[in-house]
Design an enzyme around this catalytic site. Structure first.
Site, PDB file in Angstrom:
ATOM      1  N   HIS B  71       0.846  -1.197   0.000  1.00  0.00           N
ATOM      2  CA  HIS B  71       0.000   0.000   0.000  1.00  0.00           C
ATOM      3  C   HIS B  71       0.885   1.252   0.000  1.00  0.00           C
ATOM      4  CE1 HIS B  71      -3.641   2.296   0.891  1.00  0.00           C
ATOM      5  NE2 HIS B  71      -2.951   2.939   1.813  1.00  0.00           N
ATOM      6  N   GLU B  93      -0.864  -5.097  -3.908  1.00  0.00           N
ATOM      7  CA  GLU B  93      -1.656  -4.769  -2.725  1.00  0.00           C
ATOM      8  C   GLU B  93      -2.964  -5.549  -2.745  1.00  0.00           C
ATOM      9  OE1 GLU B  93      -3.557  -0.746  -0.724  1.00  0.00           O
ATOM     10  OE2 GLU B  93      -3.455  -0.990  -2.895  1.00  0.00           O
ATOM     11  N   ASN B 443      29.388 -19.726  -4.805  1.00  0.00           N
ATOM     12  CA  ASN B 443      30.388 -20.732  -5.138  1.00  0.00           C
ATOM     13  C   ASN B 443      30.246 -21.958  -4.262  1.00  0.00           C
ATOM     14  OD1 ASN B 443      31.677 -19.634  -7.256  1.00  0.00           O
ATOM     15  ND2 ASN B 443      33.394 -18.801  -6.116  1.00  0.00           N
TER      16      ASN B 443
END
Lengths: 189, 713
Positions: B71, B93, B443
């Site tokens: 909102h 929203e 990694n």
């Protein structure tokens, strides 16, 4: 935010054009177009005259203690402290291929600023004056084998070489960092 | 009934309004606020997924928070006239609204769209930041996702609710409930909680505090569904309330806990055990005794009590913090630095006055003033430094999200633990740390951890563990990323280094030296991703990024057992204590936090081995390096007596040989401005008193260069 100084060289030119336009209106709008003029800071090196556009000049300071930078190219004289700001100083003589400087108290450092926070100092012999030249009197320096001079104009009976700042200082991002193998990394001379 | 807002902006409008933007300032404000909100949303979404996976249901407060965030974003976008991202926020929203009101089920296919939407919003934000206005190349994506969100909303099954009649609630009570409260009531019933009404009376002048107190007490064991003033028999100066609550404890129990005057608890419906037990995945892995760990995604670590965190608390914590533009902090830091330099200058003057008998008394007075300023300045210094410090927690949260994404992308599901979230670092360092750390973690996921079958065959736990810990060591912060994967194979690294020309066939290297070859530029680019080695591409980038901050990285590994990547960083870059040394005609400053000790060295004490100079330091060999040679400065010859400044960084030691030791100073390291950047061995410069500039040595690169350099035999 109200800044009273242009932030970049380009902005400086814009403002100048605006101001001129406004001035023209105030003066009752003459029919003739006002010539574009350039303002140049003229300085001396080896009894020859060189210049840069005034908008690139931040300040001019006396020669002061220079701290050399290790493993730097020969044209980089070192750094100076300007009110706490640490700025590199270039040997203009070397940059122009005119030999080496032996800086002493009579020299001056012309502190230049480009865009994006670029600053650098140029070591010169002396500083003369601000010279106003109409644009049309400025000629490109072709045919002259000068790596750093972009244009040329006259002042009285002498020639003034106008430096091409990009070539003199801007684009030279020399990287002294690559010394990883110790032997092969090479600082430009 | 949710009011379907009719002012649809429509996804067809250009992302940026065609109005003149008032400039970078506005855009920056928008971006900065939106980024904060987006960050919160990402964190909440991440927790939402965890809860969904572990328990099949989601904390209503979490959904509320997400809803409010979306909102906010919508309002923000509207205020700054960024229409398309506003439309995106609007749809998000709507979905979150549906979710919190129970109209959308948590396992609806629309929910994963939330992640996509947030990611796209973030991408749009960074475009906006860069270009200052339109983000036209993202328009299509934004339009597309808005359309998908709308379709999803339309198709969403409405979660069925149990009937609320026959509960014994008065009609008037039921009618007074908002849709959200109704939904919460149904939820509590579905979960089989005890439903009660708490009737209480307060003085009109004090009812807010009283209400807050009693609500907090109820929240310890349940949820307040609704709070209504009730028409009770109360004198003029008082007011009655009826709270509908759902609790895990019986009404009698609740009554006992609520030891408030004028309060009674009426049971509406007894609870029952839930139909199917909520699946709680066992916390995989071992719980190490002793250390306090923070596991992100583990809901119980966040909430001590059984109920949701009261909203009042979270509002208060927001107002206790202030968001500050980091540039203002930099300016403050600079000012303090300038003061430090001037303070040094005052000391200089005082000393000179002292030396002259005529002015000695004044010199002594000035000396006292200097000491007083010194004390205050030190406090100011540490205060300003403190403001810039932020905890590693932020970084850990990002890593946690990265881990989740990697889990989805790669299918591997290791346990990721974090330790030391409270360790603090300069904000600027933290911001630059994220990328290298993400790289390292990636990694680990990608290359270090074996697939579960392989692990089980090797007698390891199927999941695997990645541990990230941060702690302070002196003036440094150390971050370790440790995995229990396949480790790095020294032989194959050596072979690859030889084949890419990094080392000669015959060169003898210690295991440590071989392992650290992975940080060399040539190594990474020459290799392809290989399943036999522990680490993948890009480690040279990681090392360079860290070196720019004055940090360094090392790796240790045991084939078959795992690998540890250790990152060492200075706590702050700003004001440091420096040792001033002289070499030839020059002076340099060395950050004191890297200096272990200094010694005088006679030429006869210097030993030579394999082309290097070594000192016997209390029985251990110390590698030496002449600063004059390193910097190509003419200095005192080999016959002269020298001083060794023993530098320590991580595990490495180097004795830097200089001609003179010239004292200690507080200094501010400033950047060197000019066309020549990346000056190897130099971290910046500073000003001493009223004399010129002094270059500050970059300890990590000097140490690294010296220990890697190999003289031809």
């Amino acid at each position: 935010m109200s800044e009273s100084r242009p932030e970049t060289a380009e902005q400086g030119r814009e403002w100048e054009a605006l101001a001129r336009g406004a001035a023209k209106d105030l003066l009752g709008g003459s029919r003739e177009p006002i010539e574009m003029q350039r303002e140049l800071l003229v300085f001396g090196l080896d009894r020859a005259a060189y210049a840069v556009s005034v908008e690139h000049v931040r300040e001019i300071v006396r020669m002061r203690e220079l701290t050399p930078i290790p493993r730097a190219p020969a044209w980089l004289l070192g750094v100076v402290s300007l009110r706490g700001e640490i700025v590199e100083v270039l040997d203009l003589r070397r940059r122009l291929g005119l030999g080496a400087s032996t800086p002493d108290r009579s020299n001056r450092i012309v502190v230049l600023h480009g865009d994006v926070d670029r600053v650098a100092g140029l070591l010169v012999d002396s500083v003369s004056e601000v010279h106003r030249v109409p644009e049309e009197a400025i000629l490109p320096a072709q045919g002259l084998d000068l790596a750093s001079v972009g244009e040329i104009c006259t002042r009285g009976d002498e020639f003034v070489s106008i430096l091409d700042l990009d070539r003199v200082l801007g684009v030279v991002e020399v990287d002294l960092a690559d010394r990883s193998s110790g032997e092969t990394g090479d600082a430009d001379g | 009934m949710a009011d379907r807002r009719t002012d649809r902006h429509g996804a067809g409008s250009p992302v940026a309004s065609s109005h003149e933007r008032t400039g970078g300032q506005d855009t920056r404000e928008f971006v900065s606020e939106a980024e904060d909100t987006l960050e919160q949303m990402r964190e909440s979404l991440s927790r939402l997924h965890d809860q969904r996976a572990e328990a099949g249901e989601v904390d209503p407060d979490l959904v509320n928070r997400l809803f409010r965030a979306a909102h906010s974003l919508k309002g923000l976008a509207g205020m700054f006239e960024f229409d398309a991202v506003g439309a995106l926020a609007h749809r998000l929203e709507d979905i979150l609204d549906g979710l919190r009101l129970g109209r959308i089920a948590i396992d609806s296919p629309v929910v994963p769209l939330l992640d996509e939407g947030v990611a796209l919003f973030a991408a749009a934000l960074s475009r906006i930041e860069q270009s200052g206005s339109g983000t036209t190349d993202l328009e299509t994506s934004v339009r597309e996702i808005v359309a998908r969100l709308e379709r999803g909303l339309a198709a969403s099954p409405v979660a069925s609710g149990e009937g609320l009649d026959g509960l014994g609630l008065a009609d008037s009570e039921l009618r007074a409930l908002t849709e959200y409260e109704e939904h919460r009531l149904r939820e509590n019933l579905r979960q089989g909680r005890h439903l009660s009404r708490v009737e209480t009376t307060f003085e009109i002048s004090a009812f807010e505090d009283g209400l807050a107190e009693i609500s907090a007490a109820i929240r310890e064991v349940g949820e307040v569904v609704s709070t209504l003033p009730s028409p009770g028999p109360a004198p003029e100066s008082q007011i009655c309330f009826a709270l509908l609550v759902g609790t895990d404890v019986s009404a009698e129990h609740l009554a006992e806990r609520l030891d408030f005057p004028d309060t009674r608890v009426v049971s509406i419906q007894e609870g029952r055990p839930p139909a199917a037990p909520a699946p709680k995945s066992a916390a995989g892995g071992h719980e190490p005794a002793g250390e306090v760990e923070t596991r992100f995604g583990d809901r119980s670590a966040e909430h001590e009590s059984a109920g949701p965190v009261p909203e009042i608390e979270s509002l208060r914590s927001i107002s206790e913090t202030v968001r500050v533009d980091i540039r203002k902090l930099d300016e403050l830091m600079n000012l303090v630095g300038e003061l430090v330099i001037q303070r040094n200058a005052i000391e200089d003057v005082a000393l000179r006055l002292n030396q002259n008998p005529g002015t000695a008394r004044i010199g002594a007075e000035l000396g006292k003033v200097h000491k007083a300023i010194d004390r205050k300045l030190k406090s100011l210094q540490s205060g300003v430094l403190d403001v810039r410090m932020v905890p590693m927690r932020q970084v850990f949260e990002k890593l946690s999200r990265v881990a989740r994404r990697l889990h989805r992308d790669l299918g591997k599901d290791p346990e990721v633990n974090f330790k030391g979230a409270d360790t603090e670092l300069d904000k600027l360092i933290v911001e630059q740390l994220v990328d290298p750390l993400v790289h390292v973690v990636r990694n680990a996921f990608d290359h270090a951890l074996e697939p579960s079958e392989e692990r089980v065959a090797a007698g390891k736990s199927p999941r695997g563990t990645i541990g990230v810990s941060a702690f302070q060591r002196g003036n440094h912060v150390v971050i370790e990323v440790e995995d229990d994967g396949r480790g790095m194979d020294v032989e194959s690294i050596r072979a690859e280094a030889v084949s890419s020309g990094l080392i000669g066939e015959q060169e003898q290297l210690t295991k440590k030296e071989i392992l650290n070859l992975v940080f060399q530029a040539g190594f990474s680019t020459a290799r392809e991703v290989s399943s036999t080695s522990g680490r993948g591409v890009g480690m040279d980038v990681v090392r360079n990024n860290l070196a720019e901050m004055g940090g360094m990285v090392e790796v240790t590994s045991e084939a078959g057992s795992g690998t540890t990547v250790t990152i060492t960083l200075p706590i702050t870059l700003a004001i440091i204590q420096a040792l001033i040394v002289g070499v030839g005609d020059e002076r340099f400053a060395i950050p004191l936090n890297a200096v272990l000790e200094t010694l005088a060295v006679e030429p006869s004490q210097i030993l030579h081995s394999e082309g290097r100079e070594i000192l016997n330091l209390r029985g251990e060999p110390l590698l030496l390096r002449r600063l004059g040679e390193e910097f190509e400065i003419p200095c005192g010859g080999p016959e002269a007596r020298q001083f060794a400044v023993v530098l320590g960084l991580g595990d490495q030691r180097l004795g830097l040989l200089v001609d003179r030791l010239q004292g200690q100073q507080d200094t501010v390291i400033k950047p060197i401005k000019g066309p020549v950047q990346q000056i190897r061995g130099i971290a910046g410069a500073t000003q001493l008193g009223d004399r010129g500039a002094i270059l500050v040595i970059d300890v990590s690169s000097v140490v690294t260069d010296a220990t890697r350099r190999r003289e031809a035999a």
